[in-house]
Design a protein around this motif. Structure first.
Motif, PDB file in Angstrom:
ATOM      1  N   VAL A 233       0.835  -1.193   0.000  1.00 35.13           N
ATOM      2  CA  VAL A 233       0.000   0.000   0.000  1.00 35.13           C
ATOM      3  C   VAL A 233       0.874   1.249   0.000  1.00 35.13           C
ATOM      4  CG1 VAL A 233      -0.192   0.055   2.525  1.00 35.13           C
ATOM      5  CG2 VAL A 233      -1.960   1.123   1.129  1.00 35.13           C
ATOM      6  N   SER A 234       0.465   2.257  -0.753  1.00 42.99           N
ATOM      7  CA  SER A 234       1.203   3.513  -0.813  1.00 42.99           C
ATOM      8  C   SER A 234       0.218   4.665  -1.050  1.00 42.99           C
ATOM      9  CB  SER A 234       2.252   3.480  -1.940  1.00 42.99           C
ATOM     10  OG  SER A 234       1.600   3.362  -3.199  1.00 42.99           O
ATOM     11  N   THR A 247      -1.494  -2.275  -4.233  1.00 43.01           N
ATOM     12  CA  THR A 247      -1.057  -3.092  -5.362  1.00 43.01           C
ATOM     13  C   THR A 247      -0.899  -4.530  -4.885  1.00 43.01           C
ATOM     14  OG1 THR A 247       0.113  -1.203  -6.322  1.00 43.01           O
ATOM     15  CG2 THR A 247       0.685  -3.389  -7.148  1.00 43.01           C
ATOM     16  N   ILE A 248      -1.588  -5.463  -5.533  1.00 44.47           N
ATOM     17  CA  ILE A 248      -1.606  -6.860  -5.102  1.00 44.47           C
ATOM     18  C   ILE A 248      -0.769  -7.673  -6.075  1.00 44.47           C
ATOM     19  CG2 ILE A 248      -3.060  -8.832  -4.546  1.00 44.47           C
ATOM     20  CD1 ILE A 248      -5.394  -6.839  -4.233  1.00 44.47           C
ATOM     21  N   ASN A 249       0.392  -8.142  -5.614  1.00 44.66           N
ATOM     22  CA  ASN A 249       1.265  -9.000  -6.409  1.00 44.66           C
ATOM     23  C   ASN A 249       0.958 -10.461  -6.076  1.00 44.66           C
ATOM     24  OD1 ASN A 249       3.044  -6.816  -7.568  1.00 44.66           O
ATOM     25  ND2 ASN A 249       3.408  -6.476  -5.401  1.00 44.66           N
ATOM     26  N   GLU A 250       0.849 -11.296  -7.105  1.00 43.16           N
ATOM     27  CA  GLU A 250       0.538 -12.707  -6.906  1.00 43.16           C
ATOM     28  C   GLU A 250       1.718 -13.586  -7.306  1.00 43.16           C
ATOM     29  OE1 GLU A 250      -3.816 -13.754  -8.027  1.00 43.16           O
ATOM     30  OE2 GLU A 250      -3.204 -12.166  -9.410  1.00 43.16           O
ATOM     31  N   ILE A 260     -11.009  -7.195   0.030  1.00 44.38           N
ATOM     32  CA  ILE A 260     -10.084  -6.315   0.748  1.00 44.38           C
ATOM     33  C   ILE A 260     -10.768  -5.732   1.977  1.00 44.38           C
ATOM     34  CG2 ILE A 260      -8.590  -4.299   0.582  1.00 44.38           C
ATOM     35  CD1 ILE A 260      -8.577  -4.666  -2.435  1.00 44.38           C
ATOM     36  N   ASP A 261     -10.184  -5.969   3.119  1.00 40.87           N
ATOM     37  CA  ASP A 261     -10.623  -5.332   4.365  1.00 40.87           C
ATOM     38  C   ASP A 261      -9.646  -4.205   4.662  1.00 40.87           C
ATOM     39  OD1 ASP A 261     -11.426  -4.556   6.854  1.00 40.87           O
ATOM     40  OD2 ASP A 261     -11.408  -6.562   7.744  1.00 40.87           O
ATOM     41  N   ASN A 274      -5.967  -6.069  -9.695  1.00 41.74           N
ATOM     42  CA  ASN A 274      -4.846  -6.175  -8.760  1.00 41.74           C
ATOM     43  C   ASN A 274      -4.449  -4.829  -8.171  1.00 41.74           C
ATOM     44  OD1 ASN A 274      -4.637  -8.632 -10.564  1.00 41.74           O
ATOM     45  ND2 ASN A 274      -3.053  -9.117  -9.095  1.00 41.74           N
ATOM     46  N   ILE A 275      -5.109  -3.770  -8.587  1.00 41.37           N
ATOM     47  CA  ILE A 275      -4.847  -2.439  -8.040  1.00 41.37           C
ATOM     48  C   ILE A 275      -6.165  -1.853  -7.541  1.00 41.37           C
ATOM     49  CG2 ILE A 275      -4.034  -0.101  -8.546  1.00 41.37           C
ATOM     50  CD1 ILE A 275      -2.184  -1.246 -10.611  1.00 41.37           C
ATOM     51  N   ALA A 276      -6.189  -1.431  -6.283  1.00 44.92           N
ATOM     52  CA  ALA A 276      -7.398  -0.868  -5.686  1.00 44.92           C
ATOM     53  C   ALA A 276      -7.048   0.407  -4.939  1.00 44.92           C
ATOM     54  CB  ALA A 276      -8.044  -1.879  -4.738  1.00 44.92           C
ATOM     55  N   THR A 277      -7.999   1.334  -4.883  1.00 42.85           N
ATOM     56  CA  THR A 277      -7.793   2.593  -4.167  1.00 42.85           C
ATOM     57  C   THR A 277      -8.815   2.720  -3.046  1.00 42.85           C
ATOM     58  OG1 THR A 277      -9.226   3.796  -5.707  1.00 42.85           O
ATOM     59  CG2 THR A 277      -6.855   3.745  -6.197  1.00 42.85           C
ATOM     60  N   HIS A 278      -8.442   3.505  -2.043  1.00 39.69           N
ATOM     61  CA  HIS A 278      -9.313   3.708  -0.887  1.00 39.69           C
ATOM     62  C   HIS A 278      -8.930   5.022  -0.222  1.00 39.69           C
ATOM     63  CE1 HIS A 278     -11.894   2.598   2.473  1.00 39.69           C
ATOM     64  NE2 HIS A 278     -10.902   2.889   3.305  1.00 39.69           N
TER      65      HIS A 278
END
Length: 402
Positions: A233-234, A247-250, A260-261, A274-278
């Motif tokens: 997270v950044s 950013t979710i790397n698999e 995502i919690d 694989n990329i989410a914002t909040h």
């Protein structure tokens, strides 16, 4: 037990601790999981079954330790570290200092070999109270590895083998089978023997003490991947409201979706990307948790590699007085504006020697009359959590005589 492979084409290598490294590089990141999955800057020189030493990661479970890498993914530049467990790490992975070293190996070119595993000791625990014999099993003994070879005593690889017997250090030994499976095990070279005779090639034999468990890496196409997520997270720090990107790397598979919690008391959110914002609205420390859906089943939850610290934006107070010029007696109105919170108390000093006064709760204006001519500057001091803050001034008021 019916399958068999030929021993021909089996390759054997002993780690050379004194030679220049076969490969070095940086480790971009690693998962907090068991086993750990590391992301490298380059995997072109790495091979499944190769032992790699890590340093500078900031994780005690990895630093200055050697792990056998498996399940190399050339696209994501990631690999599983066999036998590793980083799930209890709480520190932030050092992406600036993490390094890996792949040591060089010598080819022992064996004629034959044998791994001898010694039986564990049987400890007799029978007492007079027992009706029959009782016992415990003691420590297991990994045993020894012996191999025979032909030698030229001037061969540099043979000399390296003799040196290894002299220093008694633990080295990694690789057996690469015909079908490309790899057995990797830690050993100490105990003895190196040489023999010869009429019409015989000069022969050698070596006995190696196995000092730990061996790791078997399956041939290509037969690996069982361990699915691992490496969420990052950044930015990691910022004022509220703070928008962050996860950013979710698999590694070891591909998920159809992610749950995502964000850990800010909201409901978990399902994402396909694989990329989410909040956006974090309030100050606090947060570490998102991601669960992947693979083939209709949920993976174990994976914590973000780092946490987010959201700070409250600084309190801002502004003050203005109107009018700023006039003839005595001059009535003026003070207007105050607060941002990013409200002070417990606002104290006004009109600057003409009169007593200070406190604004009423929730009041944003106050009136005052300057009776004499002069230049006066109004100061407003906020008190927050019982602590007076810095006074804020309004523009000077110029009062002239009637």
């Amino acid at each position: 037990m019916k399958k068999a492979i030929s021993a021909q084409k089996t390759k054997m290598y002993l780690e050379d601790l004194d030679a220049a490294a076969a490969a070095t590089g940086t480790v971009k990141n690693a998962s907090k999981s068991a086993p750990c999955v590391a992301v490298f800057d380059d995997v072109s020189k790495l091979a499944n079954g190769a032992p790699v030493m890590f340093s500078g990661t900031g994780w005690s479970s990895l630093d200055n330790r050697t792990f056998v890498i498996q399940n190399i993914d050339r696209d994501s530049k990631s690999a599983t570290l066999a036998g590793s467990d980083t799930s209890k790490e709480t520190a932030t992975f050092s992406t600036t200092n993490a390094r890996y070293v792949l040591h060089a190996f010598i080819d022992v070119c064996a004629v034959s070999y044998q791994i001898n595993q010694n039986a564990a000791a049987q400890i007799d625990t029978t007492t007079l109270c027992d009706d029959e014999k009782t016992y415990l099993i003691g420590f297991t003994d990994p045993g020894t590895l012996t191999f025979d070879f032909f030698i030229d005593p001037t061969d540099p690889d043979y000399q390296k083998l003799v040196d290894a017997q002299k220093d008694g250090k633990t080295r990694m030994f690789e057996i690469i089978y015909r079908n490309k499976a790899v057995r990797t095990l830690p050993v100490i070279v105990q003895s190196v023997n040489e023999s010869g005779g009429v019409d015989q090639a000069v022969q050698g034999s070596a006995t190696l003490k196995v000092t730990g468990s061996s790791v078997l890496t399956m041939p290509p196409g037969q690996t069982t991947d361990d699915y691992v997520l490496i969420p990052i997270v950044s930015p990691a720090v910022g004022d509220a409201p703070l928008e962050v990107t996860l950013t979710i790397n698999e590694a070891g598979g591909k998920a159809s979706s992610f749950l995502i919690d964000w850990k800010d008391d909201g409901e978990p959110v399902e994402e396909d990307s694989n990329i989410a914002t909040h956006t974090y609205a309030t100050a606090g420390a947060y570490q998102p948790v991601v669960t992947a859906m693979i083939s209709g089943s949920a993976s174990a939850p994976f914590k973000s590699q780092n946490s987010v610290t959201v700070t409250a934006p600084p309190y801002v107070l502004t003050a203005s007085v109107a009018p700023t010029t006039g003839i005595a007696p001059l009535a003026v109105t003070l207007t105050v504006t607060e941002e990013n919170g409200n002070a417990d108390l606002l104290t006004v000093d009109w600057g003409d020697g009169s007593a200070t006064e406190d604004l009423a709760d929730d009041a944003t204006t106050a009136q005052h009359s300057y009776a004499a001519a002069g230049s006066f500057t109004t100061m407003v001091t906020p008190t927050i959590d019982s602590t007076p803050g810095s006074a804020v001034s309004a523009a000077p008021v110029i009062v002239t005589a009637a």
